[in-house]
Design a protein around this motif. Structure first.
Motif, PDB file in Angstrom:
ATOM      1  N   PHE A 107      -8.942 -25.519 -21.159  1.00  0.00           N
ATOM      2  CA  PHE A 107      -8.439 -26.004 -22.438  1.00  0.00           C
ATOM      3  C   PHE A 107      -7.163 -25.250 -22.804  1.00  0.00           C
ATOM      4  N   PHE A 108      -6.204 -25.995 -23.383  1.00  0.00           N
ATOM      5  CA  PHE A 108      -4.936 -25.416 -23.812  1.00  0.00           C
ATOM      6  C   PHE A 108      -4.710 -25.765 -25.282  1.00  0.00           C
ATOM      7  N   ALA A 109      -4.410 -24.761 -26.096  1.00  0.00           N
ATOM      8  CA  ALA A 109      -4.112 -24.978 -27.515  1.00  0.00           C
ATOM      9  C   ALA A 109      -2.598 -25.019 -27.704  1.00  0.00           C
ATOM     10  N   LEU A 110      -2.153 -25.922 -28.608  1.00  0.00           N
ATOM     11  CA  LEU A 110      -0.720 -26.146 -28.796  1.00  0.00           C
ATOM     12  C   LEU A 110      -0.362 -26.173 -30.276  1.00  0.00           C
ATOM     13  N   THR A 111       0.881 -25.793 -30.573  1.00  0.00           N
ATOM     14  CA  THR A 111       1.466 -26.073 -31.875  1.00  0.00           C
ATOM     15  C   THR A 111       2.251 -27.378 -31.756  1.00  0.00           C
ATOM     16  N   GLY A 112       2.671 -27.929 -32.898  1.00  0.00           N
ATOM     17  CA  GLY A 112       3.377 -29.200 -32.888  1.00  0.00           C
ATOM     18  C   GLY A 112       2.460 -30.333 -33.304  1.00  0.00           C
ATOM     19  N   THR A 113       3.042 -31.531 -33.429  1.00  0.00           N
ATOM     20  CA  THR A 113       2.298 -32.721 -33.857  1.00  0.00           C
ATOM     21  C   THR A 113       2.180 -33.698 -32.703  1.00  0.00           C
ATOM     22  N   TYR A 114       0.959 -34.183 -32.475  1.00  0.00           N
ATOM     23  CA  TYR A 114       0.680 -35.076 -31.356  1.00  0.00           C
ATOM     24  C   TYR A 114      -0.193 -36.224 -31.862  1.00  0.00           C
ATOM     25  N   THR A 115       0.414 -37.402 -31.966  1.00  0.00           N
ATOM     26  CA  THR A 115      -0.325 -38.572 -32.443  1.00  0.00           C
ATOM     27  C   THR A 115      -0.229 -39.755 -31.493  1.00  0.00           C
ATOM     28  N   GLY A 116       0.585 -39.632 -30.439  1.00  0.00           N
ATOM     29  CA  GLY A 116       0.764 -40.736 -29.502  1.00  0.00           C
ATOM     30  C   GLY A 116      -0.479 -40.986 -28.669  1.00  0.00           C
ATOM     31  N   ALA A 117      -0.528 -42.159 -28.060  1.00  0.00           N
ATOM     32  CA  ALA A 117      -1.633 -42.464 -27.154  1.00  0.00           C
ATOM     33  C   ALA A 117      -1.589 -41.572 -25.921  1.00  0.00           C
ATOM     34  N   SER A 118      -0.388 -41.085 -25.588  1.00  0.00           N
ATOM     35  CA  SER A 118      -0.250 -40.182 -24.441  1.00  0.00           C
ATOM     36  C   SER A 118       0.960 -39.286 -24.654  1.00  0.00           C
ATOM     37  N   HIS A 119       0.946 -38.142 -23.968  1.00  0.00           N
ATOM     38  CA  HIS A 119       2.059 -37.192 -24.018  1.00  0.00           C
ATOM     39  C   HIS A 119       2.264 -36.600 -22.626  1.00  0.00           C
ATOM     40  N   ASP A 120       3.546 -36.337 -22.300  1.00  0.00           N
ATOM     41  CA  ASP A 120       3.886 -35.769 -20.998  1.00  0.00           C
ATOM     42  C   ASP A 120       3.512 -34.294 -20.932  1.00  0.00           C
ATOM     43  N   VAL A 121       3.045 -33.874 -19.757  1.00  0.00           N
ATOM     44  CA  VAL A 121       2.634 -32.494 -19.518  1.00  0.00           C
ATOM     45  C   VAL A 121       3.364 -31.956 -18.287  1.00  0.00           C
ATOM     46  N   VAL A 122       3.818 -30.713 -18.378  1.00  0.00           N
ATOM     47  CA  VAL A 122       4.397 -30.008 -17.228  1.00  0.00           C
ATOM     48  C   VAL A 122       3.714 -28.648 -17.121  1.00  0.00           C
TER      49      VAL A 122
END
Length: 223
Positions: free
Chosen positions: A31-46
């Protein structure tokens, strides 16, 4: 200590905190915790060991890598493991499966030579005619292109040394891993041995070399 980068709603890459792995027996899930706002159906990860420079994702495949114990690849991330993914919304979180984009070597040395059997494997030099380490740009599909600091040699050190008293494969004794750039490479593999038994006045060091051509495909471990 692995971290990921995720593109938030504003199109800004955000770095996560260090991974939390809930199961000691299943390190494939974290599991990874993030700051920022994420509401899309998907988000890119690197996934990378280098921070972003502007919008260009990069990874550094290290020319010097260190392994703490036999058959232990915990150094993968710091040595240059990398990948991409698309995280899909899953309730209040996002789920992704990483597509690894570096290549990996696993060395499983063995010998029936008594002198070798009384020695320890202290490092492995991986030499090549082309660059196998350096700082690489990661394209959106994860393809790696050398950006700077190219090296034709990778050295994996093994701390106090791994036993090599086995005449058949025994990964628990000495399996040693390296991260390398993908591609078809002609390698000269130099195993460094240290013997502290046969010379009363000190140690003896020597090498055994092997030559091999491998198609090192992204995401695969090549024995």
């Amino acid at each position: 200590s692995d971290k990921i980068w995720v593109k938030d709603d504003a199109g800004t890459w955000q770095q996560s905190g260090a991974v939390t792995i809930p199961s000691a027996t299943d390190k494939a899930k974290g599991f990874f915790a993030l700051t920022g706002t994420y509401t899309g159906a998907s988000h890119d990860v690197v996934y990378s060991n280098k921070p972003f420079s502007g919008t260009q994702a990069q990874v550094e495949i290290k020319a010097t890598q260190t392994q703490s114990a036999p058959n232990n690849f915990d150094h993968a991330g710091e040595s240059g493991d990398c990948g991409i993914a698309t995280a899909s919304k899953n309730g209040n979180a996002y789920k992704f499966t990483l597509n690894h984009k570096a290549a990996y070597l696993c060395f499983i040395p063995r010998s029936s030579n008594p002198y070798v059997n009384r020695s320890k494997l202290i490092k492995i030099e991986i030499m090549c005619d082309d660059d196998i380490a350096g700082t690489y740009n990661m394209a959106t599909d994860g393809t790696l292109t050398l950006a700077s600091g190219g090296s034709k040699t990778i050295t994996v050190t093994t701390g106090s040394g791994f036993a090599i008293d086995n005449s058949t494969e025994d990964m628990s004794k000495n399996a040693t891993y390296a991260v390398v750039a993908p591609g078809t490479h002609t390698f000269r593999i130099r195993y460094w041995l240290r013997n502290t038994v046969d010379n009363p006045s000190g140690t003896i060091e020597g090498t055994v070399s092997k030559y091999i051509t491998l198609n090192c495909t992204a995401g695969a471990i090549h024995d």
